[in-house]
Design a protein around this motif. Structure first.
Motif, PDB file in Angstrom:
ATOM      1  N   LEU A  28       0.815  -1.204   0.000  1.00  0.00           N
ATOM      2  CA  LEU A  28       0.000   0.000   0.000  1.00  0.00           C
ATOM      3  C   LEU A  28       0.851   1.258   0.000  1.00  0.00           C
ATOM      4  O   LEU A  28       1.904   1.321   0.647  1.00  0.00           O
ATOM      5  CB  LEU A  28      -0.913   0.015   1.226  1.00  0.00           C
ATOM      6  N   TYR A  29       0.362   2.263  -0.710  1.00  0.00           N
ATOM      7  CA  TYR A  29       0.975   3.583  -0.645  1.00  0.00           C
ATOM      8  C   TYR A  29       0.259   4.443   0.395  1.00  0.00           C
ATOM      9  O   TYR A  29       0.892   5.212   1.108  1.00  0.00           O
ATOM     10  CB  TYR A  29       0.929   4.262  -2.009  1.00  0.00           C
ATOM     11  N   LEU A  48      -3.439   8.288   5.728  1.00  0.00           N
ATOM     12  CA  LEU A  48      -2.115   7.903   6.225  1.00  0.00           C
ATOM     13  C   LEU A  48      -1.255   7.542   5.038  1.00  0.00           C
ATOM     14  O   LEU A  48      -1.630   6.696   4.236  1.00  0.00           O
ATOM     15  CB  LEU A  48      -2.227   6.730   7.195  1.00  0.00           C
ATOM     16  N   LEU A  49      -0.108   8.206   4.952  1.00  0.00           N
ATOM     17  CA  LEU A  49       0.727   8.067   3.766  1.00  0.00           C
ATOM     18  C   LEU A  49       2.012   7.299   3.985  1.00  0.00           C
ATOM     19  O   LEU A  49       2.617   6.838   3.053  1.00  0.00           O
ATOM     20  CB  LEU A  49       1.085   9.453   3.216  1.00  0.00           C
ATOM     21  N   GLN A  94       1.349   5.287  -5.892  1.00  0.00           N
ATOM     22  CA  GLN A  94       1.395   6.713  -5.629  1.00  0.00           C
ATOM     23  C   GLN A  94       0.971   7.484  -6.865  1.00  0.00           C
ATOM     24  O   GLN A  94       1.464   7.222  -7.971  1.00  0.00           O
ATOM     25  CB  GLN A  94       2.795   7.136  -5.219  1.00  0.00           C
ATOM     26  N   GLY A  95       0.041   8.407  -6.684  1.00  0.00           N
ATOM     27  CA  GLY A  95      -0.392   9.241  -7.782  1.00  0.00           C
ATOM     28  C   GLY A  95      -1.538   8.684  -8.602  1.00  0.00           C
ATOM     29  O   GLY A  95      -2.128   9.392  -9.406  1.00  0.00           O
TER      30      GLY A  95
ATOM     31  N   LEU B  96     -10.972  15.375  -6.099  1.00  0.00           N
ATOM     32  CA  LEU B  96      -9.668  15.332  -5.452  1.00  0.00           C
ATOM     33  C   LEU B  96      -9.291  16.741  -5.019  1.00  0.00           C
ATOM     34  O   LEU B  96      -9.258  17.664  -5.832  1.00  0.00           O
ATOM     35  CB  LEU B  96      -8.615  14.794  -6.419  1.00  0.00           C
ATOM     36  N   ARG B  97      -9.035  16.898  -3.718  1.00  0.00           N
ATOM     37  CA  ARG B  97      -8.590  18.169  -3.156  1.00  0.00           C
ATOM     38  C   ARG B  97      -7.186  17.984  -2.584  1.00  0.00           C
ATOM     39  O   ARG B  97      -6.918  16.996  -1.926  1.00  0.00           O
ATOM     40  CB  ARG B  97      -9.528  18.629  -2.053  1.00  0.00           C
TER      41      ARG B  97
END
Lengths: 111, 113
Positions: A28-29, A48-49, A94-95, B96-97
């Motif tokens: 997970l990202y 949560l990152l 990510q992204g 998306l913010r």
């Protein structure tokens, strides 16, 4: 792959604590937590990152164990307003911004 | 956060017809998303809609069934085409913010008879 939440449902008395878990079979990202009350839109709680990151929001906090591909949501001294269905949404890349949601945990708080 | 509105809030439709759902945001956003939530179930991503490009559909969802428009940075539509009772669901848009957080609209409750 849909993350697995546990428990599926929990009933508490006001003031008690609860933990909701979210597990993924994929790396997970990020993990996103939402609460949805019946007939309403999901409301964003927190994101949560990083692995091991812990975030707090009033009496609601969460942790993210990147290695175990798990996140937990902690509700302390629960209030009646905490009732609802909690969803975790996971993002593997990510992204990508593509969230895959767990099946939800229904939390009922009784007076 | 974001102020998001959806129209209609609910509708009852006959099978074989189409319904277009609108999503309006109070400020410009780059990415908008459409989800489906069947009663008592989780949220499933249908497609991602970026302004100026074709929508990107998730596995199991096709453009002929769920055409999406994104004419500007504050508006999007989702059409549910040739409806059947299996399309009865709640359809939600989200935006998306910032770089990571999605905020949801109130949803459109669709019942197909």
């Amino acid at each position: 792959q849909q993350p697995v939440q546990s428990p599926q449902a929990v009933i508490l008395r006001e003031g008690e604590d609860a933990v909701i878990n979210c597990s993924s079979s994929k790396a997970l990202y990020s993990v996103h937590w939402y609460r949805q009350k019946h007939g309403e839109a999901p409301v964003f709680l927190m994101i949560l990152l990083k692995g091991g990151e812990q975030k707090g929001h009033e009496k609601i906090s969460a942790s993210f164990n990147e290695k175990k591909q798990q996140s937990s949501l902690y509700l302390t001294a629960s209030q009646l307003s905490y009732s609802g269905t909690y969803f975790c949404g996971t993002e593997s890349t990510q992204g990508a911004q593509k969230l895959v949601f767990g099946q939800g945990t229904r939390l009922t708080i009784n007076p | 956060s974001a102020v998001i509105s959806q129209k209609p809030s609910r509708d009852i439709c006959q099978r074989g017809t189409s319904l277009t759902i609108q999503c309006q945001v109070d400020s410009q956003v780059t990415m908008m998303f459409w989800y489906r939530q069947q009663p008592g179930q989780s949220l499933t991503l249908i497609a991602t809609a970026n302004q100026g490009s074709e929508a990107t559909y998730e596995s199991g969802f096709v453009i002929d069934k769920f055409p999406i428009s994104r004419p500007n940075l504050t508006f999007s539509t989702l059409t549910v085409s040739n409806m059947s009772p299996e399309d009865s669901s709640i359809y939600l848009c989200s935006v998306l913010r910032g770089s990571e957080t999605q905020y949801f609209g109130p949803g459109t409750r669709l019942l197909v008879l």
